[in-house]
Enzyme design. Structure first.
Site, short mmCIF file in Angstrom:
data_model
loop_
_atom_site.label_atom_id
_atom_site.label_comp_id
_atom_site.label_asym_id
_atom_site.label_seq_id
_atom_site.Cartn_x
_atom_site.Cartn_y
_atom_site.Cartn_z
N THR A 211 0.83 -0.98 -0.20
CA THR A 211 -0.75 0.15 -0.28
C THR A 211 1.00 0.70 -0.36
OG1 THR A 211 -2.79 0.88 1.00
CG2 THR A 211 -0.98 -0.23 2.71
N LYS B 46 2.88 1.34 -3.67
CA LYS B 46 2.51 0.66 -5.26
C LYS B 46 3.02 0.76 -6.76
CE LYS B 46 -2.55 0.12 -3.53
NZ LYS B 46 -3.79 0.59 -3.82
N ASP C 220 -7.18 -4.39 -7.59
CA ASP C 220 -8.06 -3.42 -7.21
C ASP C 220 -9.44 -2.97 -7.43
OD1 ASP C 220 -6.90 -2.18 -4.74
OD2 ASP C 220 -5.39 -0.38 -5.70
N GLY D 11 -3.87 6.66 -8.53
CA GLY D 11 -4.33 4.83 -8.33
C GLY D 11 -5.03 4.34 -8.42
N GLY E 171 -11.94 11.76 -9.97
CA GLY E 171 -10.09 11.08 -9.86
C GLY E 171 -9.82 10.73 -11.06
P1 NAP Z 1 -3.95 8.92 -4.52
O1 NAP Z 1 -3.27 8.64 -6.05
O2 NAP Z 1 -3.45 10.34 -3.99
O3 NAP Z 1 -5.41 10.22 -5.46
C1 NAP Z 1 -5.81 11.24 -4.85
C2 NAP Z 1 -7.06 11.68 -5.94
O4 NAP Z 1 -8.25 12.47 -4.66
C3 NAP Z 1 -6.60 12.04 -6.86
O5 NAP Z 1 -7.45 12.32 -8.24
C4 NAP Z 1 -6.83 13.57 -6.62
O6 NAP Z 1 -6.57 14.66 -7.28
C5 NAP Z 1 -7.51 13.70 -5.61
N1 NAP Z 1 -7.54 14.22 -4.52
C6 NAP Z 1 -7.59 14.52 -3.21
N2 NAP Z 1 -7.62 15.72 -2.82
C7 NAP Z 1 -8.68 16.93 -3.48
C8 NAP Z 1 -8.95 17.35 -3.64
N3 NAP Z 1 -8.79 18.10 -2.13
N4 NAP Z 1 -9.96 17.87 -4.15
C9 NAP Z 1 -10.01 17.17 -5.05
N5 NAP Z 1 -9.23 16.05 -5.22
C10 NAP Z 1 -8.71 15.74 -4.24
O7 NAP Z 1 -5.07 8.21 -4.05
P2 NAP Z 1 -5.89 6.70 -4.64
O8 NAP Z 1 -4.47 5.13 -4.03
O9 NAP Z 1 -6.04 7.15 -6.40
O10 NAP Z 1 -7.15 6.37 -3.58
C11 NAP Z 1 -7.96 7.39 -4.00
C12 NAP Z 1 -8.89 7.39 -2.78
O11 NAP Z 1 -9.72 6.35 -3.36
C13 NAP Z 1 -8.69 7.60 -1.65
O12 NAP Z 1 -9.47 7.51 -0.30
C14 NAP Z 1 -8.27 5.76 -0.83
O13 NAP Z 1 -8.88 4.90 0.14
C15 NAP Z 1 -9.77 4.84 -1.51
N6 NAP Z 1 -9.12 3.87 -2.19
C16 NAP Z 1 -9.81 2.91 -1.64
C17 NAP Z 1 -10.35 1.08 -1.79
C18 NAP Z 1 -11.53 0.77 -1.21
O14 NAP Z 1 -10.55 -0.68 -1.63
N7 NAP Z 1 -12.15 0.81 -1.17
C19 NAP Z 1 -8.98 0.66 -3.00
C20 NAP Z 1 -7.77 2.51 -3.33
C21 NAP Z 1 -7.94 3.31 -2.71
P3 NAP Z 1 -5.44 15.39 -7.42
O15 NAP Z 1 -4.59 14.31 -8.99
O16 NAP Z 1 -5.73 16.71 -8.31
O17 NAP Z 1 -4.53 15.14 -6.16
#
Ligand code: NAP
Length: 284
Positions: free
Chosen positions: A73, A77, A114, A143, A140
């Site tokens: 994680t 990743k 995922d 990742g 979004g």
């Molecule tokens: P990441 O790579 O850090 O991407 C974060 C995303 O959120 C990007 O699109 C980012 O936009 C956006 N974001 C963050 N803060 C923001 C704000 N204030 N305003 C607008 N957009 C914002 O994270 P990730 O790994 O993709 O994970 C995203 C979410 O999915 C997390 O909450 C994670 O816990 C969840 N998740 C859940 C599972 C599950 O099994 N349910 C699996 C994986 C992830 P920018 O590119 O503009 O920064």
């Protein structure tokens, strides 16, 4: 010396874990621990805190210490892809891995489950969902969004709309995933809902302690399936608003459970069931 034996010749219970930093908050040890106990399997699953500068060294040592694999994680990743000996096509396409298998010869195989978890969650909780029925809208471009995009395209979605605060990341995904993607502007997020039958929040907005995801939902059809990757809280403000408009909503906890199942099966030899008990263990 045991340290030089291949994992297959080490006769103790298989070990697996989750590699990250920080990792104390991870719910994976609880989930895998529950499945091990439930199926009466020998094995252990532990949190493994690893700093980025130590990742390569830790990955070399774990197979020699009886580990048969690991989940990966934040923040590792992406980095594990460069350290693995083999990488599945889907992990390469997504650009990240969350599941490692340590082969008996010590070689590391990297996969990304995922997208599988995302789709399995929807299939389980919205069995009549038909991804090819209309456009999908993904909010979004991190990742997790990349995994969602790959899996939705695999499911036959013909038009996939994507918007991200940092537009460039959405443009990059379109450049890699192809012509079925249409990039929408973050300032006009509501426009991407027009006619969409699947709507996904793949940002971290709506998580406890973060701002909610809020934008005009006037164009959201009550026939759309709406899901959120955020699972703390289970019902995010976005899901609550969509439910109030009559949409079928699916929370993100099931994705977390389903993405864990393939790794567990590979490491411990039993396909685990994603049921209410598993859900409660992870929530508790
Ligand atoms: P990441 O790579 O850090 O991407 C974060 C995303 O959120 C990007 O699109 C980012 O936009 C956006 N974001 C963050 N803060 C923001 C704000 N204030 N305003 C607008 N957009 C914002 O994270 P990730 O790994 O993709 O994970 C995203 C979410 O999915 C997390 O909450 C994670 O816990 C969840 N998740 C859940 C599972 C599950 O099994 N349910 C699996 C994986 C992830 P920018 O590119 O503009 O920064």
């Amino acid at each position: 010396m045991t340290a030089d034996l291949p994992a297959s010749q080490i006769s103790h219970a298989p070990l697996a874990g989750v590699i990250g930093m920080p990792i104390a908050h991870s719910r994976s040890p609880r989930l895998h621990g529950h499945w091990l106990a439930h199926y009466g399997l020998a094995g252990h699953y532990v949190p493994i805190p690893v700093m980025p500068e130590h990742l390569a060294e830790v990955l070399r040592v774990l197979p020699r210490a009886g580990f048969v694999g690991a989940n990966v994680t934040i923040p590792h990743k992406e980095a594990v892809l460069t350290l693995a000996d083999t990488v599945t096509d889907r992990a390469a396409l997504i650009g990240a891995a969350n599941t490692l298998i340590f082969r008996p010869d010590g070689k590391i195989h990297a996969d990304n489950t995922d997208g599988y978890g995302f789709v399995a969650n929807l299939r389980q909780n919205a069995p009549d969902w038909q991804p090819s029925l209309g456009p999908a809208a993904v909010i979004g471009a991190g990742g997790a969004a990349r995994a969602v995009v790959a899996s939705l395209l695999d499911c036959g979605v013909r038009e996939l709309r994507i918007a991200n605060r940092t537009r460039l990341r959405a443009e990059q995904i379109k450049a890699e995933f192809g012509a079925r993607l249409v990039v929408y502007d973050w300032a006009h997020l509501g426009n991407m809902l027009e006619g969409a039958t699947t709507v996904v929040n793949a940002t971290s907005l709506g998580m406890q302690g973060k701002q909610p995801l809020r934008f005009p939902l006037d164009a959201l059809s009550p026939d759309a399936l709406v899901t959120d990757l955020v699972y703390t809280p289970l019902m995010t403000p976005f899901l609550n608003e969509a439910a109030a408009r009559g949409c079928r909503v699916v929370d993100g906890l099931g994705m977390l459970l389903h993405q864990a199942a393939p790794g567990f099966e590979r490491w411990f030899g039993q396909r685990p069931e994603v049921d209410d008990q598993a859900r409660q263990v992870v929530q508790g």
